[in-house]
Motif scaffolding. Structure first.
Motif, mmCIF file in Angstrom:
data_model
loop_
_atom_site.group_PDB
_atom_site.id
_atom_site.type_symbol
_atom_site.label_atom_id
_atom_site.label_comp_id
_atom_site.label_asym_id
_atom_site.label_seq_id
_atom_site.Cartn_x
_atom_site.Cartn_y
_atom_site.Cartn_z
ATOM 1 N N ILE A 184 -0.375 13.242 -10.945
ATOM 2 C CA ILE A 184 0.133 13.034 -9.579
ATOM 3 C C ILE A 184 0.568 11.586 -9.462
ATOM 4 C CG2 ILE A 184 -0.789 14.706 -7.930
ATOM 5 C CD1 ILE A 184 -3.164 12.840 -7.534
ATOM 6 N N VAL A 185 1.499 11.371 -8.548
ATOM 7 C CA VAL A 185 2.051 10.028 -8.390
ATOM 8 C C VAL A 185 2.025 9.622 -6.925
ATOM 9 C CG1 VAL A 185 3.577 10.244 -10.381
ATOM 10 C CG2 VAL A 185 4.386 10.956 -8.132
ATOM 11 N N ALA A 186 2.144 8.336 -6.703
ATOM 12 C CA ALA A 186 2.216 7.826 -5.335
ATOM 13 C C ALA A 186 3.579 8.167 -4.757
ATOM 14 C CB ALA A 186 1.999 6.320 -5.326
ATOM 15 N N LEU A 187 3.586 8.436 -3.461
ATOM 16 C CA LEU A 187 4.813 8.862 -2.788
ATOM 17 C C LEU A 187 5.938 7.838 -2.865
ATOM 18 C CD1 LEU A 187 4.130 10.413 0.727
ATOM 19 C CD2 LEU A 187 5.706 11.176 -1.007
ATOM 20 N N GLU A 188 5.616 6.583 -2.624
ATOM 21 C CA GLU A 188 6.657 5.573 -2.466
ATOM 22 C C GLU A 188 7.336 5.229 -3.791
ATOM 23 O OE1 GLU A 188 3.848 5.609 -0.931
ATOM 24 O OE2 GLU A 188 4.169 5.183 1.187
ATOM 25 N N SER A 189 6.543 4.896 -4.810
ATOM 26 C CA SER A 189 7.126 4.405 -6.054
ATOM 27 C C SER A 189 7.247 5.486 -7.122
ATOM 28 C CB SER A 189 6.257 3.281 -6.616
ATOM 29 O OG SER A 189 4.961 3.779 -6.899
ATOM 30 N N GLY A 190 6.500 6.575 -6.963
ATOM 31 C CA GLY A 190 6.480 7.582 -8.007
ATOM 32 C C GLY A 190 5.649 7.153 -9.204
ATOM 33 N N ASP A 191 4.838 6.116 -9.024
ATOM 34 C CA ASP A 191 3.998 5.641 -10.125
ATOM 35 C C ASP A 191 2.664 6.379 -10.169
ATOM 36 O OD1 ASP A 191 5.760 3.843 -11.119
ATOM 37 O OD2 ASP A 191 4.961 2.122 -10.008
ATOM 38 N N GLU A 192 2.112 6.457 -11.363
ATOM 39 C CA GLU A 192 0.790 7.056 -11.531
ATOM 40 C C GLU A 192 -0.282 6.213 -10.852
ATOM 41 O OE1 GLU A 192 -0.623 8.385 -15.351
ATOM 42 O OE2 GLU A 192 1.417 8.204 -16.118
ATOM 43 N N LEU A 193 -1.367 6.865 -10.451
ATOM 44 C CA LEU A 193 -2.443 6.139 -9.770
ATOM 45 C C LEU A 193 -3.060 5.066 -10.667
ATOM 46 C CD1 LEU A 193 -4.311 8.916 -7.746
ATOM 47 C CD2 LEU A 193 -2.222 7.665 -7.219
ATOM 48 N N LYS A 194 -3.032 5.319 -11.972
ATOM 49 C CA LYS A 194 -3.632 4.371 -12.913
ATOM 50 C C LYS A 194 -2.970 2.998 -12.870
ATOM 51 C CE LYS A 194 -4.896 7.630 -16.525
ATOM 52 N NZ LYS A 194 -4.463 8.041 -17.865
ATOM 53 N N ALA B 68 0.840 -1.195 0.000
ATOM 54 C CA ALA B 68 0.000 0.000 0.000
ATOM 55 C C ALA B 68 0.876 1.247 0.000
ATOM 56 C CB ALA B 68 -0.920 -0.012 1.208
ATOM 57 N N GLU B 69 0.583 2.160 -0.902
ATOM 58 C CA GLU B 69 1.338 3.415 -0.961
ATOM 59 C C GLU B 69 0.411 4.572 -0.580
ATOM 60 O OE1 GLU B 69 3.832 3.846 -4.353
ATOM 61 O OE2 GLU B 69 3.954 1.693 -4.689
ATOM 62 N N ARG B 70 0.977 5.785 -0.617
ATOM 63 C CA ARG B 70 0.175 6.957 -0.249
ATOM 64 C C ARG B 70 0.243 8.021 -1.344
ATOM 65 N NH1 ARG B 70 3.922 8.796 4.009
ATOM 66 N NH2 ARG B 70 5.261 7.517 2.700
ATOM 67 N N CYS B 71 -0.813 8.799 -1.413
ATOM 68 C CA CYS B 71 -0.811 9.953 -2.304
ATOM 69 C C CYS B 71 -1.644 11.042 -1.644
ATOM 70 C CB CYS B 71 -1.411 9.562 -3.651
ATOM 71 S SG CYS B 71 -1.459 10.919 -4.815
ATOM 72 N N PHE B 72 -1.045 12.205 -1.462
ATOM 73 C CA PHE B 72 -1.769 13.300 -0.826
ATOM 74 C C PHE B 72 -2.066 14.383 -1.851
ATOM 75 C CE2 PHE B 72 0.794 11.195 2.378
ATOM 76 C CZ PHE B 72 -0.140 10.963 3.372
ATOM 77 N N MET B 73 -3.016 15.221 -1.517
ATOM 78 C CA MET B 73 -3.326 16.340 -2.392
ATOM 79 C C MET B 73 -2.127 17.287 -2.387
ATOM 80 S SD MET B 73 -5.586 17.946 -4.293
ATOM 81 C CE MET B 73 -5.746 19.621 -4.929
#
Lengths: 597, 217
Positions: free
Chosen positions: A90-100, A69-74
């Motif tokens: 925007i990307v997830a904090l941990e991996s830098g991957d797109e939410l898609k 599980a990763e995180r993404c904040f506004m």
């Protein structure tokens, strides 16, 4: 996004440590083939990282071998603009991957004014707003959090939503999605299976049935998920340590869930029932581990009314010893009558915060805030004797049956405090009293869910009156403004028609509506008008016999109980604290209700 | 007392200085490193740093002094894998008294990862043999001019970028300020492409801060 791209992007925005991650206590992200989950929090890092629910669920999912599980904040406004301008996602904090790229994207929705940020994050992630406009290439997008008491205004955005406690439903959701992925289920099949989990709403299927614009029934009822054995419930102590100061930068120990007081305006007090506490020994173990695993210099003992925890004194003594005098303890949400002089004696004598909520004993009986002027007086005297010189008081205006004498009552309490200080002070400082008023908002799952929201004229009149009354030496008065409260009231009992207003307001430039500097009421008004929505119709008084569109969500409290409580309110009669005997609200059908520990 | 040398690379390079301090202190609490505290009304931990770098500049040579009775071996043993990502302990040494590291540092080495044109190389290397370098920079919305030749020990253009040895500590010259302020240089660079490589004590005979005992002899 790779590291060079991230450096370039974050080098020019404020507080970049919000976006770069790398916190201490980060879980293992090398599990291959694991299901990928991304928690989205529609507010800043500082606020999201302070949220206990997110802390629990994040670590709980990451302890599974088959889930990451990763995180993404506004992103804050500066980064938001940059991303929009350069058309970057925007990307997830941990991996830098797109939410898609994730299997599941889960939004935690904590308050009504975050709705534009939810839409903003969809937009930044390049994900269509409405669930019906997304094909199966998109992740399963779900939502949870306290706003699920009325999920209607944003229901159309999500494939599924979870009402109640995520510790129960989230694990089962992950199981279903994992199985569905392995067996290549179509989305509809996944939704079929998800709908069997307690607390899961499938908005495309679960809804109100209308006839002539009136709610006449529901496709089905969805019962809130509840942790049965709260004492054994998962609680993380090896939690992430943020690399930038967050709003509540401290360890949080959750003593119990639910609340026995039954204040009739309070949604949390009913929504989180049944009452379930952790044992003293469990809390001692968790508390000690929390200090060891984080090194936090402060720990907060959290629950809806911490003073009600039966073994609070023992817990405080134990934790003080465990912290070797280096760990400060903070006690939020103390009721006036439960003020522990033992604790206050040793705490830093900064300021005391009390929330009488209403100015007279009569109105406090209406709202079932079971404290009397005498209780307030007694607490103030003991506080002043201990050396306190600063008091904060919270009240509400616009409560049902409120009269002029109730406003006078607020001023009377303040005047009484000033007099008491003269007699009982031990501090050399001048007394400082801060009075704050918020506006009463009728919320679902409370006995006041049918009440009307105060009109602007009446609010203005009362505000002027109160300001005049509180023009006293050493007294500072601040108030919550009308417009944001009004919009909150609209959403609190809003229906699915509001989703287009949220989108239009966002597209007209609204984000961070919970931040007063960004909230613009005229934009909201214009958006509502454009969508043909009459906002006033949402805040007016409802008839008790009429169903509201969110009533398919069953939070445990019986409707009859809420009706009875409403009647008692108008009779100015108190209902006793649940600890003195069960009031039969109905929540115990979801789990055993007790505050034994 | 201990002298600790550590690296501060991405993502820790994006942490504010106070957050780095907080992060160390929490680590000390976790593993039980007894740091002495001041005796004032609001006691604080006795931990000292050299001058912090601008946000996003990276470093292979940051220093702090920790007031504790613990030996360096014991410290290393306890304080293992306790830092935020990007921070790495390089060396720990026992020292006798507080050397006031922020005050005694004289020079720092920096590497800047940047591509230079022949023209730019000429300007930069020309500085070594010139008598005067005036830079211009904005300070509180005002343009100021400053003579900084005395603050530049050496500039060298290398294949993979730029090496600079600049005054550091009390009389500090920021790399970004220098490179952005030289007239006619027009060099585009990023703060995150700058790495501090070492900090020194001494004026002519420069000794790395981690070899402090040699300097004190």
């Amino acid at each position: 996004m790779n590291i060079v791209e991230r450096k370039r992007l974050y080098a020019t925005v404020s507080k970049p440590a919000r976006y770069t991650g790398g916190e201490f206590n980060l879980p293992d992200f090398s599990k291959s083939g694991a299901l990928r989950f991304c928690f989205c929090f529609p507010d800043t890092y500082e606020i999201g990282m302070s949220n206990l629910g997110l802390r629990i669920l994040y670590h709980m999912l990451n302890e599974r071998e088959d889930c990451m599980a990763e995180r993404c904040f506004m992103p804050w406004v500066d980064l938001y603009k940059k991303l929009k301008e350069s058309d970057m996602p925007i990307v997830a904090l941990e991996s830098g991957d797109e939410l898609k790229k994730f299997d599941v994207v889960g939004f935690s929705i904590q308050y009504e004014m975050a709705y534009t940020n939810v839409v903003a994050m969809f937009d930044l992630a390049k994900i269509p707003y409405y669930a019906k406009d997304r094909d199966e290439s998109y992740p399963l997008i779900i939502a949870g959090g306290p706003c699920m008491a009325n999920p209607e205004p944003f229901a159309d955005f999500f494939d599924a939503m979870t009402v109640g406690e995520g510790e129960e439903s989230m694990m089962q959701i992950v199981d279903v999605v994992k199985k569905g992925k392995a067996e290549n289920w179509p989305r509809e099949r996944v939704l079929d299976e998800l709908s069997l989990i307690q607390g899961v709403i499938i908005p495309s299927r679960d809804k109100a049935i209308y006839e002539d614009g009136k709610v006449v029934g529901f496709t089905r009822k969805v019962v809130k998920a509840v942790v049965q054995d709260f004492d054994k419930a998962y609680f993380p102590t090896k939690i992430l340590l943020p690399n930038t100061e967050i709003v509540h930068d401290r360890g949080v120990l959750e003593l119990y869930r639910g609340c026995s007081n039954g204040c009739r305006f309070c949604q949390a007090g009913f929504y989180y029932r049944p009452l379930r506490a952790r044992n003293l020994s469990t809390l001692c173990t968790f508390g000690e581990k929390l200090i060891k695993d984080t090194g936090y210099e402060e720990m907060s003992l959290s629950s809806l009314s911490t003073g009600d925890y039966p073994k609070l004194k023992e817990l405080i003594e134990y934790l003080k010893k465990a912290g070797e005098g280096k760990t400060r303890l903070s006690l939020p949400s103390m009721r006036v009558d439960s003020f522990e002089s033992v604790f206050a004696e040793e705490a830093r004598k900064s300021s005391l915060t009390f929330a009488p909520e209403a100015g007279t004993d009569r109105l406090r009986a209406v709202i079932n805030k079971n404290i009397t002027s005498e209780d307030i007086e007694k607490s103030m005297i003991s506080a002043f004797k201990l050396g306190y010189s600063s008091v904060k008081l919270y009240f509400m205006i616009g409560l049902p049956t409120e009269r002029e004498e109730d406003l006078d009552g607020i001023a009377d309490i303040v005047k009484q405090i000033i007099e008491l200080y003269k007699v009982h002070r031990t501090s050399g400082k001048n007394l400082s009293v801060t009075v704050s008023t918020s506006v009463f908002i009728p919320k679902p799952v409370t006995p006041f869910q049918w009440e009307g929201f105060i009109s602007r004229e009446e609010f203005d009149k009362k505000l002027v009156y109160l300001r005049e009354k509180l023009r006293l030496r050493g007294v500072h008065y601040n108030w919550h403004d009308y417009d944001t409260s009004y919009m909150e009231a609209v959403f609190a009992r809003g229906d699915r028609n509001l989703s287009k207003v949220i989108i239009d307001a966002y597209e007209s430039g609204q984000i961070f509506d919970s931040w007063s500097e960004f909230f613009r009421f005229d934009v909201w008004k214009a958006s509502a008008e454009k969508c043909g929505i009459n906002l006033d119709s949402y805040v007016k008084e409802r008839k008790v016999e009429d169903l509201m569109s969110f009533e398919y969500v069953d939070c445990g409290i019986n409707r009859e109980y809420l009706e009875r409580e409403r009647k008692l309110a108008y009779e100015e009669k108190n209902t006793k604290n649940c600890l003195q005997g069960c009031n039969a609200c109905g929540a115990n059908k979801l789990g055993r209700c007790s505050l034994c520990c | 007392m201990l002298l600790v040398k550590f690296k501060r690379r991405y993502p820790a390079s994006f942490m504010a200085h106070l957050d780095v301090l907080r992060s160390f202190l929490r680590g000390f609490t976790r593993v039980g490193i007894p740091v002495k505290r001041s005796e004032g009304f609001n006691p604080h931990f006795l931990v000292y740093f050299t001058q912090p770098l601008p946000l996003s500049v990276e470093s292979n040579a940051e220093y702090m002094c920790v007031e504790t009775d613990l030996s360096s071996e014991e410290f290393c043993q306890r304080f293992k894998d306790q830092t935020a990502k990007g921070i790495e302990i390089v060396a720990v040494k026992d020292i006798n008294k507080n050397p006031n590291i922020a005050g005694i540092v004289t020079y720092s080495d920096y590497c800047v990862n940047v591509t230079l044109s022949e023209e730019q190389k000429k300007i930069l290397e020309g500085i070594n043999s010139s008598d005067s370098v005036v830079i211009e920079y904005a300070q509180k919305d005002k343009l100021v001019q400053k003579e900084v030749r005395g603050l530049i020990k050496e500039i060298r253009c290398e294949d993979d970028g730029l090496f600079l040895r600049l005054a550091s500590g009390n009389n500090n010259l920021r790399v970004d300020r220098l490179l952005g302020g030289i007239k006619g240089l027009n060099l585009e660079f990023n703060l995150y492409d700058i790495v501090r490589e070492e900090q020194y004590v001494g004026e002519t005979n420069l000794i790395p801060l981690c070899d402090l005992e040699e300097y004190e002899k």
